[in-house]
Scaffold this motif. Structure first.
Motif, PDB file in Angstrom:
ATOM      1  N   GLU A  51      29.557  17.670  77.162  1.00  0.00           N
ATOM      2  CA  GLU A  51      28.751  17.700  78.374  1.00  0.00           C
ATOM      3  C   GLU A  51      28.476  16.258  78.798  1.00  0.00           C
ATOM      4  O   GLU A  51      28.005  15.449  78.006  1.00  0.00           O
ATOM      5  CB  GLU A  51      27.435  18.424  78.089  1.00  0.00           C
ATOM      6  CG  GLU A  51      26.551  18.588  79.301  1.00  0.00           C
ATOM      7  CD  GLU A  51      25.325  19.427  78.979  1.00  0.00           C
ATOM      8  OE1 GLU A  51      25.125  20.447  79.652  1.00  0.00           O
ATOM      9  OE2 GLU A  51      24.586  19.061  78.038  1.00  0.00           O
ATOM     10  N   SER A  52      28.802  15.948  80.059  1.00  0.00           N
ATOM     11  CA  SER A  52      28.518  14.636  80.631  1.00  0.00           C
ATOM     12  C   SER A  52      27.373  14.794  81.618  1.00  0.00           C
ATOM     13  O   SER A  52      27.391  15.702  82.448  1.00  0.00           O
ATOM     14  CB  SER A  52      29.746  14.087  81.361  1.00  0.00           C
ATOM     15  OG  SER A  52      30.807  13.898  80.461  1.00  0.00           O
ATOM     16  N   LEU A  53      26.411  13.910  81.519  1.00  0.00           N
ATOM     17  CA  LEU A  53      25.241  14.009  82.385  1.00  0.00           C
ATOM     18  C   LEU A  53      25.439  13.168  83.639  1.00  0.00           C
ATOM     19  O   LEU A  53      25.776  11.992  83.568  1.00  0.00           O
ATOM     20  CB  LEU A  53      23.992  13.556  81.630  1.00  0.00           C
ATOM     21  CG  LEU A  53      23.700  14.327  80.345  1.00  0.00           C
ATOM     22  CD1 LEU A  53      22.463  13.781  79.661  1.00  0.00           C
ATOM     23  CD2 LEU A  53      23.548  15.811  80.631  1.00  0.00           C
ATOM     24  N   LYS A  54      25.222  13.788  84.769  1.00  0.00           N
ATOM     25  CA  LYS A  54      25.347  13.138  86.073  1.00  0.00           C
ATOM     26  C   LYS A  54      23.932  12.764  86.505  1.00  0.00           C
ATOM     27  O   LYS A  54      23.214  13.582  87.059  1.00  0.00           O
ATOM     28  CB  LYS A  54      25.999  14.119  87.052  1.00  0.00           C
ATOM     29  CG  LYS A  54      26.151  13.625  88.457  1.00  0.00           C
ATOM     30  CD  LYS A  54      26.743  14.751  89.309  1.00  0.00           C
ATOM     31  CE  LYS A  54      26.773  14.423  90.755  1.00  0.00           C
ATOM     32  NZ  LYS A  54      27.832  13.513  91.131  1.00  0.00           N
ATOM     33  N   GLU A 113      24.751   4.816  88.318  1.00  0.00           N
ATOM     34  CA  GLU A 113      24.310   6.164  87.971  1.00  0.00           C
ATOM     35  C   GLU A 113      25.470   7.141  88.101  1.00  0.00           C
ATOM     36  O   GLU A 113      26.613   6.757  87.955  1.00  0.00           O
ATOM     37  CB  GLU A 113      23.141   6.585  88.872  1.00  0.00           C
ATOM     38  CG  GLU A 113      21.862   5.857  88.558  1.00  0.00           C
ATOM     39  CD  GLU A 113      20.656   6.471  89.224  1.00  0.00           C
ATOM     40  OE1 GLU A 113      20.809   7.248  90.176  1.00  0.00           O
ATOM     41  OE2 GLU A 113      19.545   6.182  88.782  1.00  0.00           O
ATOM     42  N   ASP A 114      25.123   8.399  88.367  1.00  0.00           N
ATOM     43  CA  ASP A 114      26.126   9.450  88.450  1.00  0.00           C
ATOM     44  C   ASP A 114      26.826   9.502  87.092  1.00  0.00           C
ATOM     45  O   ASP A 114      26.181   9.351  86.063  1.00  0.00           O
ATOM     46  CB  ASP A 114      27.084   9.166  89.610  1.00  0.00           C
ATOM     47  CG  ASP A 114      27.894  10.383  90.053  1.00  0.00           C
ATOM     48  OD1 ASP A 114      27.961  11.375  89.315  1.00  0.00           O
ATOM     49  OD2 ASP A 114      28.466  10.333  91.151  1.00  0.00           O
ATOM     50  N   MET A 143      27.414  20.472  93.969  1.00  0.00           N
ATOM     51  CA  MET A 143      26.295  19.812  93.284  1.00  0.00           C
ATOM     52  C   MET A 143      25.087  19.837  94.217  1.00  0.00           C
ATOM     53  O   MET A 143      24.749  18.847  94.848  1.00  0.00           O
ATOM     54  CB  MET A 143      26.679  18.371  92.916  1.00  0.00           C
ATOM     55  CG  MET A 143      27.981  18.234  92.145  1.00  0.00           C
ATOM     56  SD  MET A 143      27.997  19.102  90.574  1.00  0.00           S
ATOM     57  CE  MET A 143      26.822  18.172  89.658  1.00  0.00           C
ATOM     58  N   LYS A 144      24.441  20.968  94.304  1.00  0.00           N
ATOM     59  CA  LYS A 144      23.413  21.196  95.321  1.00  0.00           C
ATOM     60  C   LYS A 144      22.145  20.361  95.134  1.00  0.00           C
ATOM     61  O   LYS A 144      21.459  20.064  96.103  1.00  0.00           O
ATOM     62  CB  LYS A 144      23.074  22.679  95.377  1.00  0.00           C
ATOM     63  CG  LYS A 144      24.283  23.505  95.831  1.00  0.00           C
ATOM     64  CD  LYS A 144      23.958  24.946  95.998  1.00  0.00           C
ATOM     65  CE  LYS A 144      25.127  25.819  96.345  1.00  0.00           C
ATOM     66  NZ  LYS A 144      26.236  25.289  97.040  1.00  0.00           N
ATOM     67  N   LEU A 145      21.834  19.965  93.925  1.00  0.00           N
ATOM     68  CA  LEU A 145      20.620  19.190  93.699  1.00  0.00           C
ATOM     69  C   LEU A 145      20.879  17.684  93.637  1.00  0.00           C
ATOM     70  O   LEU A 145      20.069  16.897  94.112  1.00  0.00           O
ATOM     71  CB  LEU A 145      19.939  19.635  92.399  1.00  0.00           C
ATOM     72  CG  LEU A 145      19.458  21.084  92.378  1.00  0.00           C
ATOM     73  CD1 LEU A 145      18.903  21.429  91.000  1.00  0.00           C
ATOM     74  CD2 LEU A 145      18.415  21.317  93.457  1.00  0.00           C
ATOM     75  N   TYR A 203      28.646   7.288  85.916  1.00  0.00           N
ATOM     76  CA  TYR A 203      28.695   5.929  85.370  1.00  0.00           C
ATOM     77  C   TYR A 203      27.547   5.649  84.412  1.00  0.00           C
ATOM     78  O   TYR A 203      27.511   4.598  83.782  1.00  0.00           O
ATOM     79  CB  TYR A 203      28.722   4.895  86.502  1.00  0.00           C
ATOM     80  CG  TYR A 203      30.025   4.948  87.244  1.00  0.00           C
ATOM     81  CD1 TYR A 203      31.161   4.353  86.710  1.00  0.00           C
ATOM     82  CD2 TYR A 203      30.135   5.637  88.432  1.00  0.00           C
ATOM     83  CE1 TYR A 203      32.374   4.438  87.362  1.00  0.00           C
ATOM     84  CE2 TYR A 203      31.342   5.723  89.093  1.00  0.00           C
ATOM     85  CZ  TYR A 203      32.455   5.123  88.553  1.00  0.00           C
ATOM     86  OH  TYR A 203      33.655   5.207  89.198  1.00  0.00           O
ATOM     87  N   SER A 204      26.612   6.571  84.308  1.00  0.00           N
ATOM     88  CA  SER A 204      25.548   6.421  83.315  1.00  0.00           C
ATOM     89  C   SER A 204      26.130   6.427  81.909  1.00  0.00           C
ATOM     90  O   SER A 204      25.548   5.869  80.989  1.00  0.00           O
ATOM     91  CB  SER A 204      24.531   7.560  83.438  1.00  0.00           C
ATOM     92  OG  SER A 204      23.951   7.561  84.703  1.00  0.00           O
ATOM     93  N   GLY A 205      27.271   7.091  81.752  1.00  0.00           N
ATOM     94  CA  GLY A 205      27.933   7.129  80.450  1.00  0.00           C
ATOM     95  C   GLY A 205      27.189   7.950  79.414  1.00  0.00           C
ATOM     96  O   GLY A 205      27.321   7.711  78.220  1.00  0.00           O
ATOM     97  N   LEU A 206      26.415   8.915  79.866  1.00  0.00           N
ATOM     98  CA  LEU A 206      25.651   9.753  78.942  1.00  0.00           C
ATOM     99  C   LEU A 206      26.391  11.064  78.713  1.00  0.00           C
ATOM    100  O   LEU A 206      26.572  11.853  79.642  1.00  0.00           O
ATOM    101  CB  LEU A 206      24.258  10.028  79.513  1.00  0.00           C
ATOM    102  CG  LEU A 206      23.396   8.798  79.765  1.00  0.00           C
ATOM    103  CD1 LEU A 206      22.120   9.183  80.489  1.00  0.00           C
ATOM    104  CD2 LEU A 206      23.094   8.087  78.458  1.00  0.00           C
ATOM    105  N   GLU A 207      26.818  11.273  77.491  1.00  0.00           N
ATOM    106  CA  GLU A 207      27.517  12.511  77.162  1.00  0.00           C
ATOM    107  C   GLU A 207      27.311  12.848  75.697  1.00  0.00           C
ATOM    108  O   GLU A 207      26.939  11.990  74.898  1.00  0.00           O
ATOM    109  CB  GLU A 207      29.007  12.401  77.502  1.00  0.00           C
ATOM    110  CG  GLU A 207      29.725  11.260  76.829  1.00  0.00           C
ATOM    111  CD  GLU A 207      31.165  11.111  77.306  1.00  0.00           C
ATOM    112  OE1 GLU A 207      31.556  11.769  78.282  1.00  0.00           O
ATOM    113  OE2 GLU A 207      31.893  10.340  76.688  1.00  0.00           O
ATOM    114  N   HIS A 208      27.530  14.098  75.387  1.00  0.00           N
ATOM    115  CA  HIS A 208      27.377  14.546  74.005  1.00  0.00           C
ATOM    116  C   HIS A 208      28.223  15.798  73.778  1.00  0.00           C
ATOM    117  O   HIS A 208      28.606  16.483  74.725  1.00  0.00           O
ATOM    118  CB  HIS A 208      25.905  14.817  73.673  1.00  0.00           C
ATOM    119  CG  HIS A 208      25.302  15.901  74.507  1.00  0.00           C
ATOM    120  ND1 HIS A 208      24.760  15.665  75.743  1.00  0.00           N
ATOM    121  CD2 HIS A 208      25.187  17.233  74.303  1.00  0.00           C
ATOM    122  CE1 HIS A 208      24.321  16.802  76.256  1.00  0.00           C
ATOM    123  NE2 HIS A 208      24.572  17.770  75.402  1.00  0.00           N
TER     124      HIS A 208
END
Length: 178
Positions: free
Chosen positions: A136-139, A120-121, A174-176, A123-128
């Motif tokens: 934007e890379s999603l954590k 995760e984090d 990264m508070k949440l 390493y999810s490899g989700l970006e657009h």
């Protein structure tokens, strides 16, 4: 005799893996290497950098030696390394670091193990692309994966006689998620 899936990879992979194989073979442990290609040339030839036969071999043998596999930056195919982690549920990256007796180093008494969540984090490899020039890379952080890696770290510590576990985070920013 043990059977080990051998994935030399590409780039520097084959050279590194060849050296590792020589080291393993010097132990005289009877190993039969089941060799599979992966990476850019395989992608060009078969349309995937990591064919199913590679996964099937790893699942069957339950052990593999893998060299670096190229992941094109910005274009091309998604990371074969991430695909391996996801399909094989390899969520814990375990990296021990310890001084060796007789080897002079800058710091004495180093004996630590870094355990990192590997699925995760970022390493999810989700970006657009948001707009041209902005990505934007999603954590991605889930409670399930966070508890799983924490449990793994504590179980590892108990099993290996470690006295403490330290969590590293960036919760001040990264508070949440952290």
């Amino acid at each position: 005799m043990f059977t080990v899936t051998l994935i030399p990879g590409d780039g520097i992979g084959p050279e590194v893996v060849e050296a590792a194989v020589r080291v393993v073979e010097a132990t005289r442990v009877p190993i039969r290497w089941e060799r599979f290609e992966a990476g850019t040339e395989v992608m060009n030839k078969y349309g995937t950098p990591l064919p199913d036969e590679v996964f099937n071999s790893v699942l069957k043998n339950r052990v593999a030696l893998k060299g670096p596999i190229t992941t094109p930056i910005g274009t091309g195919y998604s990371s074969p390394n991430v695909a391996l982690r996801k399909r094989l549920n390899l969520f814990a990256n375990v990296r021990p670091a310890k001084n060796l007796p007789g080897v002079k180093t800058r710091y004495e008494g180093v004996d630590l193990v870094v355990i990192r969540e590997n699925s995760e984090d970022l390493y999810s490899g989700l970006e657009h692309i948001v707009v041209p020039g902005v990505v934007e890379s999603l954590k991605i952080i889930t409670e399930r994966a966070s508890l799983r890696i924490a449990r793994f770290a504590f179980e590892y510590a108990v099993k290996h006689g470690r006295k403490k576990v330290t969590a590293v985070h960036k919760a001040n920013i990264m508070k949440l998620s952290d």
